[in-house]
Design a protein around this motif. Structure first.
Motif, short mmCIF file in Angstrom:
data_model
loop_
_atom_site.label_atom_id
_atom_site.label_comp_id
_atom_site.label_asym_id
_atom_site.label_seq_id
_atom_site.Cartn_x
_atom_site.Cartn_y
_atom_site.Cartn_z
N LEU A 119 50.31 71.90 1.55
CA LEU A 119 51.57 71.73 2.26
C LEU A 119 51.23 71.58 3.74
N PHE A 120 51.67 70.48 4.30
CA PHE A 120 51.32 70.19 5.70
C PHE A 120 52.26 70.93 6.65
N LEU A 121 51.67 71.52 7.66
CA LEU A 121 52.49 72.23 8.64
C LEU A 121 52.43 71.57 10.02
N SER A 122 51.49 70.63 10.17
CA SER A 122 51.43 69.88 11.42
C SER A 122 51.99 68.48 11.15
N GLU A 123 52.68 67.92 12.15
CA GLU A 123 53.18 66.56 12.00
C GLU A 123 52.00 65.59 12.13
N PRO A 124 52.04 64.46 11.43
CA PRO A 124 50.90 63.53 11.43
C PRO A 124 50.53 63.06 12.84
N ASP A 125 51.52 62.98 13.74
CA ASP A 125 51.19 62.47 15.08
C ASP A 125 50.57 63.54 15.97
N GLU A 126 50.46 64.75 15.46
CA GLU A 126 49.87 65.81 16.30
C GLU A 126 48.35 65.79 16.26
N TYR A 127 47.78 65.06 15.31
CA TYR A 127 46.32 65.05 15.22
C TYR A 127 45.83 63.72 14.69
N ASP A 128 44.59 63.43 15.01
CA ASP A 128 43.93 62.25 14.46
C ASP A 128 42.96 62.70 13.39
N GLY A 129 42.77 61.87 12.37
CA GLY A 129 41.90 62.25 11.26
C GLY A 129 42.61 63.28 10.39
N GLY A 130 41.81 64.13 9.71
CA GLY A 130 42.41 65.22 8.95
C GLY A 130 43.08 64.80 7.66
N GLU A 131 42.83 63.58 7.19
CA GLU A 131 43.45 63.17 5.93
C GLU A 131 42.84 63.95 4.77
N LEU A 132 43.69 64.27 3.83
CA LEU A 132 43.20 64.85 2.58
C LEU A 132 42.82 63.68 1.69
N MET A 133 41.55 63.61 1.31
CA MET A 133 41.07 62.50 0.49
C MET A 133 40.87 63.02 -0.93
N ILE A 134 41.61 62.45 -1.85
CA ILE A 134 41.54 62.93 -3.23
C ILE A 134 41.00 61.82 -4.13
N GLU A 135 39.98 62.17 -4.89
CA GLU A 135 39.46 61.20 -5.85
C GLU A 135 39.99 61.54 -7.22
N ASP A 136 40.72 60.64 -7.82
CA ASP A 136 41.08 60.87 -9.21
C ASP A 136 40.68 59.65 -10.03
N THR A 137 41.15 59.59 -11.25
CA THR A 137 40.71 58.50 -12.14
C THR A 137 41.13 57.13 -11.62
N PHE A 138 42.11 57.10 -10.71
CA PHE A 138 42.55 55.81 -10.19
C PHE A 138 41.90 55.47 -8.86
N GLY A 139 40.92 56.26 -8.46
CA GLY A 139 40.25 55.97 -7.20
C GLY A 139 40.54 57.02 -6.15
N GLU A 140 40.42 56.60 -4.89
CA GLU A 140 40.54 57.57 -3.81
C GLU A 140 41.91 57.43 -3.12
N HIS A 141 42.51 58.54 -2.84
CA HIS A 141 43.82 58.52 -2.18
C HIS A 141 43.72 59.24 -0.84
N ARG A 142 44.44 58.71 0.12
CA ARG A 142 44.41 59.24 1.47
C ARG A 142 45.78 59.86 1.73
N VAL A 143 45.82 61.15 2.00
CA VAL A 143 47.12 61.81 2.12
C VAL A 143 47.27 62.48 3.48
N LYS A 144 48.32 62.13 4.14
CA LYS A 144 48.64 62.76 5.43
C LYS A 144 50.16 62.75 5.51
N LEU A 145 50.75 63.92 5.39
CA LEU A 145 52.21 63.96 5.21
C LEU A 145 52.92 64.61 6.38
N ALA A 146 54.22 64.42 6.39
CA ALA A 146 55.05 65.05 7.42
C ALA A 146 55.02 66.57 7.23
N ALA A 147 55.22 67.30 8.30
CA ALA A 147 55.24 68.76 8.22
C ALA A 147 56.37 69.20 7.31
#
Lengths: 229, 746
Positions: A119-147
């Motif tokens: 659960l994200f507690l920082s807004e995406p514009d508050e930081y650079d990088g920091g994506e959660l990268m998840i590898e599942d059977t469909f490949g890699e997903h990049r997740v960075k969500l609103a607080a």
């Protein structure tokens, strides 16, 4: 299944959590890591037993309790106490790792980590990088969500947190043991539930339609077949 | 087809907006079980989702706990139709409640009797004895011997008020005190504390928990404590290792041992002056350096918890141990002042105190307990049942010794004056002992209890227990006062087979409210208590009690704060209205008494910063309704019962100023109190101890989450108060003490 669950916490609650966490006694993240992931882990984390942790856990659990979509997707049996981490400055990344299969609670109880949640507690514009990268059977997903938003994904997946190059990323993470152990089955149930919801709201059909009732029955019967209560 | 699914669709009045009615199916069922959202009663509901966080908070970390083991299984406090006060490890650590007695000071309604045998744990709850011989428990199993209990291995203390023989067998008129022992957990965590303070105080505790494998863990608790206390010294140490295997599996086992050794000089008693507490300074010690209260407790214990496939649970435990104790304590009687009789007016530094050694006592107690408790939830007749059944067996054996020869009874230890406490007197004699009494008993109990959900908001509790109790007592007589040649043995025996009952009605209109009405009975085989060994007192029937209570347990602020309140009436028949010391002239079990009152508890967190623990008891009415058999030794009918102050309470409030700094202030006290009733023999049966309030304070600074410093001041106002009372003398509470503690967790 990788699912973005919106507004588990309201902006107001996010602000409250942030205020508590700003004062909190952060510690080295390696205290909860196993020996393998300790090599990869470089962040800061809140001790499990401090006042701030408990206060924020309360906020989160309340947020989850009222969130219908979250429940439908996770079908939780046990939720491990949410933990909190902070990436930024020197401690800014967490390399590829898999979560331990079991979380041991202090009271001796165990939670099988079917589902991982962030659960994200920082807004995406508050930081650079920091994506959660998840590898599942469909490949890699990049997740960075609103607080206040949450992502849930299978505990079986390899994942990492990219380096935070500016600002700070504060998030909560925890695990769920679902009543439906299989990710595939849980996903089918969730899809079915969502489609049913559409059918039920469709004015031409509605809740009393025999097909709607029949499919609801199928939903329950599948649940009965797959459920581990 | 598929009509079965329909109820899930039932629109409840709460769902007024169409989109709300369209909650996903899975969520409707689950969320309802978590939050208690309005749902049709017929809805298919899945079992409650366990949000593990709630069960996960350790007693080390919070004042509030919602679960208890005092009802034998693990239960929600809200499901127990009796008043329950829980002292968690956090409160113990915050206030530095080193002993069980210290901890019980923080429970309202509890008072202490000073006794001639020197135990500091003759406890009264609601005015009724919580006898060390029956009402103190460790993990729900009897812990009956006389020893100075320390809290170093205690995770929390649960006080359940009111009759509970249905669960525990003999005892429990006022209630039961359960000490929950620390157990191995599946994590690595070590706590070490070192405290140093005024009056030579040094205490260190070690609590190491080590997870060895996925299912095994080891825990070791140890304690060392020393203090000079201006004469009333403490010198004790203890160790308690335990090992668990199979944790988290259907079969969990724990094996452990416990050892505690005390070599203390106990506080001295002092006589009353003009019917009031002698106005001496707090903590003034008028005993001698030769006084002692030595003891040790050694036991082993085992626990096996088996989880059946159907979710039912069987807990079996045993404990076997030896407890030894010997005491020789001083009572300072008030002598003359400047050659004339002492009064409140002339009492002062010159007042002579004649020191009398209370009769030397020594005993050895052996006990073995085994018990099995089975709990099961099931649907029967369309209703939810929580069944609890069990069997327990006990074997107890005691040998008691008295002093003989020069230091037989009431040995004069020489005079001192009020202005000269802790005068360093060391006697060149010490007691020698010979056996005076023997005691052996076997007990067996069987019980069954059912908690039935009879309607969505209503639960009914019913329970019954059968006990079989066989006791055998011996009294020894000797050729003369200086002889060890035993000339005769008088023996008595009895057997009782009483039934005990418990009934309760619970109304739980929401997850935050629980109201109860309950009725319970208890019995006490008085003959197992100290010195009840002759025909006159042994062969009278056991004391019987009943307790009626109407109460409420309410949660506030999202469950962070709990309040509990109850109105109770406790009645006791065959009451021991006379002091045990008159047992040789009176049938001690012959009276009747009652007390009626109100209890209130508040515990939890008001805001993230403020945490509170409060306990208050008001007993406006506590009377003797019938008195004993000997006119010379009985209490007076209509008289208020001793050791039952009208008001007593405790409060502890802490404020987390910021993440690192926390302060707390609290205290305990009671209104006017007096000792046991009796019209002769005792010196001042009408002596009173005035009401008092003692304040304690704490400040804590966390350098890191795992390293903290704590400063405690106990008895801030240096108040002299009657802590434990006896008709002839009182033992005053400890004086002001300042302690500094460094604690580490790693």
């Amino acid at each position: 299944m990788l699912l973005h669950v919106k507004e588990v916490l309201s902006k107001d609650e996010v602000a409250r959590a942030r205020a508590i966490l700003a004062e909190a006694p952060w510690a080295d993240g390696r205290i909860t890591a196993g020996t393998q992931s300790a090599q990869a882990k470089n962040n800061r984390q809140l001790p499990e037993d401090c006042e701030a942790t408990r206060a924020c856990q309360q906020l989160l659990l309340q947020g989850m309790e009222r969130h219908a979509l979250f429940f439908s997707a996770a079908l939780p049996k046990q939720i491990s106490p949410p933990l909190f981490n902070r990436y930024g400055g020197e401690a800014n990344a967490f390399g590829n790792h898999v979560d331990s299969a079991v979380r041991y609670m202090r009271n001796g109880a165990r939670v099988r980590t079917d589902i991982s949640c962030t659960l994200f507690l920082s807004e995406p514009d508050e930081y650079d990088g920091g994506e959660l990268m998840i590898e599942d059977t469909f490949g890699e997903h990049r997740v960075k969500l609103a607080a206040g938003d949450l992502v849930l994904y299978p505990g079986t997946s390899v994942h990492r947190v990219e380096s935070v190059t500016r600002g700070e990323r504060i998030a909560s993470y925890f695990w769920i043991q679902s009543m439906v152990r299989s990710d595939e089955q849980r996903r089918l149930l969730f899809d079915m539930d969502n489609h049913l919801r559409r059918l039920r709201s469709d004015s031409s059909l509605g809740e009393a339609d025999p097909s709607v009732i029949g499919l609801t029955s199928t939903y329950h019967n599948l649940l009965r077949m797959w459920l581990d209560v | 087809m598929a009509k079965t699914a329909e109820p899930t669709f039932g629109r409840t009045p709460a769902f007024t907006h169409p989109e709300q009615a369209l909650t996903p199916l899975g969520a409707m069922m689950l969320a309802a079980s978590v939050t208690g959202w309005a749902m049709p009663a017929t809805a298919q509901t899945l079992p409650a989702v366990t949000v593990t966080e709630q069960a996960d908070v350790q007693g080390k970390d919070a004042l509030l706990t919602k679960k208890t083991n005092i009802g034998k299984g693990t239960q929600d406090i809200r499901d127990i139709p009796q008043s329950i006060t829980v002292i968690t490890e956090k409160l113990i650590d915050d206030i530095k409640l080193d002993t069980l007695k210290d901890a019980l000071h923080y429970t309202a309604g509890i008072t202490f009797a000073a006794t001639e045998n020197g135990t500091d744990q003759d406890i009264r709850l609601r005015g009724f004895p919580i006898a060390t011989t029956g009402d103190l428990m460790i993990d729900g199993m009897r812990d009956p011997s006389q020893y100075d209990r320390d809290t170093f291995n205690t995770e929390r203390i649960e006080v359940m008020k009111g009759s509970a023989s249905m669960l525990f067998g003999r005892g429990s008129t006022g209630g039961v005190v359960n000490q929950v022992a620390k157990k191995p957990m599946l994590l690595d965590q070590s706590d070490v504390t070192v405290s140093a303070g005024t009056m030579g105080y040094l205490r260190t505790t070690v609590d190491v928990n080590k997870r060895l494998t996925e299912t095994t863990a080891l825990r070791l608790n140890a304690m060392y404590n020393k203090a000079d206390n201006d004469g009333a010294s403490i010198d004790k140490n203890g160790i308690a290792p335990s090992y668990s295997w199979g944790l988290g599996t259907p079969d969990e086992f724990t094996l452990g041992a416990f050892y505690l050794n005390n070599n203390n000089v106990p506080p001295s008693g002092i006589g009353y002056v003009g019917g009031k507490l002698a106005p001496v300074k707090a903590g003034a010690f008028y005993g001698t350096d030769s006084d002692y209260a030595d003891g040790n407790a050694t036991y082993v214990h085992g626990n096996w918890k088996h989880l059946f496939g159907d979710g039912s649970e069987l807990r079996t435990q045993f404990r076997s141990g030896v407890f030894e104790r010997q005491t020789w304590i001083t009572q300072a009687r008030i002598g003359t002042t400047n050659g004339v009789a002492t009064t409140a007016a002339n009492f002062g530094d010159n007042t002579i105190l004649t020191r009398v050694g209370l009769a030397p006592r020594k005993d050895r107690f052996k006990s073995t307990y085994v018990q099995s408790d089975y709990s099961k939830s099931l649907e029967l007749g369309g209703m939810r049942h929580e069944l609890l059944a069990g069997i327990d067996a006990a074997h107890e054996q005691a040998l008691r010794f008295g002093g003989y020869g020069t230091v037989g009874t009431n040995y004069a230890k020489g005079n001192t004056t009020v202005g000269n406490p802790d005068d360093g007197t060391r006697l060149n004699v010490s007691p020698t002992y010979r056996g005076t009494e023997g005691y052996k008993s076997d007990a067996l109990g069987l019980y069954l209890q059912d908690l039935v959900q009879v309607a969505p908001m209503w639960k009914v509790l019913g329970g019954v227990r059968y006990d079989k109790f066989d006791g055998n007592y011996e009294q020894y007589t000797y050729a003369n006062a200086n002889s060890t040649v035993r000339t005769a043995t008088a023996s008595n025996s009895f057997d009782f087979s009483p039934w005990s009952y418990r009934a309760g009605l619970l109304f739980q209109p929401s997850t935050t409210q629980s109201y109860h009405l309950s009725y319970g009975t208890s019995f006490t085989t008085a003959a197992d208590t100290y010195r009840f060994t002759n025909a006159q007192n042994a062969n009278t029937p056991p004391e019987k009690s009943r307790n009626i209570e109407l109460g409420a347990k309410l949660d506030w602020l999202d469950g962070n704060l709990s309040t509990r309140g109850a109105i109770f009436r406790s009645e006791k028949f065959n009451e021991r209205t006379t002091d045990a010391d008159f047992g040789n002239i009176a049938y001690t079990l012959s009276g009747k008494r009652h007390s009626t009152g109100v209890e209130l508890d508040v515990v939890g967190r008001i805001t993230p910063q403020w945490e509170v623990y409060g306990s208050f008891t008001w007993i406006p009415d506590a009377k003797i309704d019938a008195a004993g058999s000997a006119a010379t030794a009985q209490a007076t009918v209509g008289q208020r019962v001793g050791l039952t102050p009208k008001r007593s309470g405790a409060l502890w409030v802490s404020y987390q100023a910021n993440a690192k700094f926390r302060v707390a202030l609290g205290g305990h006290g009671s209104s006017e109190n007096f000792a046991l009733a009796g019209t002769s023999g005792a010196i001042s049966p009408n002596a009173r101890a005035p009401g008092f309030m003692v304040f304690d304070a704490m400040a804590e600074y966390k350098f890191t989450p795992d390293l903290y410093a704590q400063l405690n001041v106990s008895n801030l106002g240096d108040k002299a108060y009657g802590d434990a009372l006896y008709p002839g003398f009182a033992v005053l509470g400890a004086k002001r003490q300042v302690l500094a503690t460094i604690g580490m967790r790693f």
